[in-house]
Design an enzyme around this catalytic site. Structure first.
Site, PDB file in Angstrom:
ATOM      1  N   GLU A  55       0.810  -1.351  -0.103  1.00  0.00           N
ATOM      2  CA  GLU A  55       0.032   0.036   0.019  1.00  0.00           C
ATOM      3  C   GLU A  55       1.039   1.443   0.096  1.00  0.00           C
ATOM      4  O   GLU A  55       1.844   1.337   0.583  1.00  0.00           O
ATOM      5  CB  GLU A  55      -0.871   0.095   1.325  1.00  0.00           C
ATOM      6  CG  GLU A  55      -2.101  -0.929   1.130  1.00  0.00           C
ATOM      7  CD  GLU A  55      -1.593  -2.145   2.098  1.00  0.00           C
ATOM      8  OE1 GLU A  55      -0.610  -2.619   1.982  1.00  0.00           O
ATOM      9  OE2 GLU A  55      -2.660  -2.906   2.382  1.00  0.00           O
ATOM     10  N   THR A 224      -6.730   0.197 -20.126  1.00  0.00           N
ATOM     11  CA  THR A 224      -6.395  -1.027 -19.658  1.00  0.00           C
ATOM     12  C   THR A 224      -5.271  -1.564 -20.478  1.00  0.00           C
ATOM     13  O   THR A 224      -4.803  -1.147 -21.483  1.00  0.00           O
ATOM     14  CB  THR A 224      -7.365  -2.221 -19.991  1.00  0.00           C
ATOM     15  OG1 THR A 224      -7.811  -2.138 -21.337  1.00  0.00           O
ATOM     16  CG2 THR A 224      -8.800  -1.840 -19.112  1.00  0.00           C
ATOM     17  N   ARG A 233      -3.671  -8.227 -17.624  1.00  0.00           N
ATOM     18  CA  ARG A 233      -4.946  -7.623 -17.343  1.00  0.00           C
ATOM     19  C   ARG A 233      -4.590  -6.951 -16.197  1.00  0.00           C
ATOM     20  O   ARG A 233      -4.269  -6.977 -14.988  1.00  0.00           O
ATOM     21  CB  ARG A 233      -6.047  -8.831 -16.642  1.00  0.00           C
ATOM     22  CG  ARG A 233      -7.303  -8.517 -16.537  1.00  0.00           C
ATOM     23  CD  ARG A 233      -8.036  -9.954 -16.621  1.00  0.00           C
ATOM     24  NE  ARG A 233      -7.966 -10.466 -17.823  1.00  0.00           N
ATOM     25  CZ  ARG A 233      -8.875 -10.021 -18.980  1.00  0.00           C
ATOM     26  NH1 ARG A 233      -9.812  -9.205 -18.848  1.00  0.00           N
ATOM     27  NH2 ARG A 233      -8.639 -10.837 -20.217  1.00  0.00           N
TER      28      ARG A 233
END
Ligand code: DSN
Length: 415
Positions: A55, A224, A233
């Site tokens: 994070e 994307t 992906r």
């Protein structure tokens, strides 16, 4: 490919994986948003980076042990900025939908108006479809394409003046023409709105510099990484420096938790491939193949939407061409080993599960090295398959498709 641990420990998953490998090898993938990644990308995806929580952003993490995650994320960011000439890149979005949601959160307040493209005219679910949660947060209004497939920018300006959107959204998932980015930016400026482009579909073509780059024109550009860009992906947001902080905060902690570092490693690898000079050849060939497909369909009587294609895909009206729905067309093509998706056409009188059209794309077969001659042959087989429900004939065509696929194996390496 050998995966001895998986084979021994979990044969059910292993068998499904073998099945999918065979399906991808022996079938023609013509879903416009799909592609094949290199083995180097696979190796990064299947790596120890999946074990790590990270994070935060490079140099500013909440947990320890970030020496190597910082290296890969910084490389991914630098490569992304270089490919697209962007001032700032966030490579953490898990996919395209979260990238768009985070961009809205960064640029808008709840209740603000977003002007985006109507789904049946080529827009995306996240651009304002009533089934999405974003429509509970923002007020979406839409613009449409003209009968000839173009966008009337005077009309767009009129809608913008009337609705006073805070964000004007360009981009699409089933539209085949080049947008006038300067006009979108000028309209946004006139009405005091922010501008955003969702270039998910054409990101690879932009990276290859074979279509215009929206990045200089828009405040924010989302994409994307797994479509024409030929990466793993995932999603990404590019923006001007002034929005960098807001975008980063909207992704984390605004929307997501720990970034998928294995995915970010794989993105970095794919960006390295996109920076290679050969990627331009790939982009050029995609455009040639899509044009060849369009011309071949037209020759066989195909009714193509939006006046043809200027990118990697096209939309065919199956009802008008063959008297069958998009779902039946998809099924007939599936029977011969060609995978496409049923697709709505502008203001489709039919529902989305059984719409009037199909969407067809060429990035994956171009990755396999197929060129104009193969595309012409494929278009003929598609035409023949959609013209009949004769399963014996479909079986015979399926054998031809498998034969062609064996001649063009899925490559393991691109550079
Ligand atoms: N599902 C993607 C596509 O096929 O275009 C868009 O999200």
């Amino acid at each position: 490919m050998k995966k001895p641990f998986l084979q021994k420990q979990d044969p059910e998953i292993y068998q499904a994986l073998l099945g999918e490998e065979k399906r991808e090898k022996e079938g023609l993938e013509m879903i416009a948003s799909e592609n094949y990644v290199s083995e180097a990308v696979h190796e990064a995806l299947g790596s120890v980076f999946t074990n790590k929580y990270s994070e935060g952003y490079p140099g500013k993490r909440y947990y320890g042990g970030q020496t190597y995650t910082d290296i890969i994320e910084s490389l991914a960011i630098e490569r992304a900025k270089k490919i697209f000439g962007a001032e700032h890149a966030n490579v953490q979005p898990l996919s395209g939908a979260p990238a768009n949601i985070a961009a809205y959160a960064a640029l808008l307040e709840p209740g603000d108006c977003i002007l985006g493209m109507d789904l049946s005219h080529g827009g995306h679910l996240t651009h304002g479809h009533p089934a999405t949660v974003m429509t509970k947060v923002y007020r979406f209004v839409s613009y449409k394409t003209e009968p000839d497939g173009s966008i009337d920018y005077e009309k767009l300006l009129k809608i913008a003046k009337k609705e006073k959107p805070k964000l004007i959204l360009a981009g699409f998932s089933s539209y085949t023409r080049t947008l006038d980015y300067a006009k979108f930016a000028a309209i946004a400026k006139t009405v005091g709105a922010r501008s955003m482009m969702d270039m998910a579909h054409i990101a690879g073509l932009v990276a290859a510099k074979v279509v215009p780059n929206p990045v200089p024109y828009f405040d924010v550009v989302t994409l994307t990484t797994h479509k024409s860009l030929r990466g793993p992906r995932g999603g990404m947001i590019l923006c001007k420096k002034e929005f960098a902080k807001a975008i980063d905060k909207a992704i984390f902690p605004g929307l997501q938790g720990g970034p998928h570092m294995n995915n970010i490693a794989a993105k970095a690898v794919a960006f390295g491939e996109a920076l290679h000079p050969d990627f331009k050849k790939y982009g050029k060939q995609i455009l040639k193949n899509a044009k060849t497909l369009e011309k071949s369909f037209v020759k066989h009587g195909g009714k193509i939407l939006f006046g043809g294609t200027e990118n990697h895909m096209l939309v065919l009206n199956a009802v008008e061409t063959y008297g069958i729905s998009g779902r039946t067309a998809e099924e007939r093509l599936d029977a011969i080993g060609i995978t496409v998706n049923k697709n709505v056409i502008p203001d489709d009188p039919r529902g989305p599960m059984d719409p009037s059209g199909i969407r067809v794309g060429v990035p994956a077969l171009t990755t396999r090295g197929m060129k104009e001659a193969e595309v012409k042959q494929i278009a003929l087989w598609m035409h023949q398959a959609m013209s009949t429900d004769d399963s014996k004939f479909h079986e015979a065509l399926h054998k031809e498709v498998v034969r062609l696929c064996k001649k063009f194996p899925v490559p393991k390496q691109f550079i």
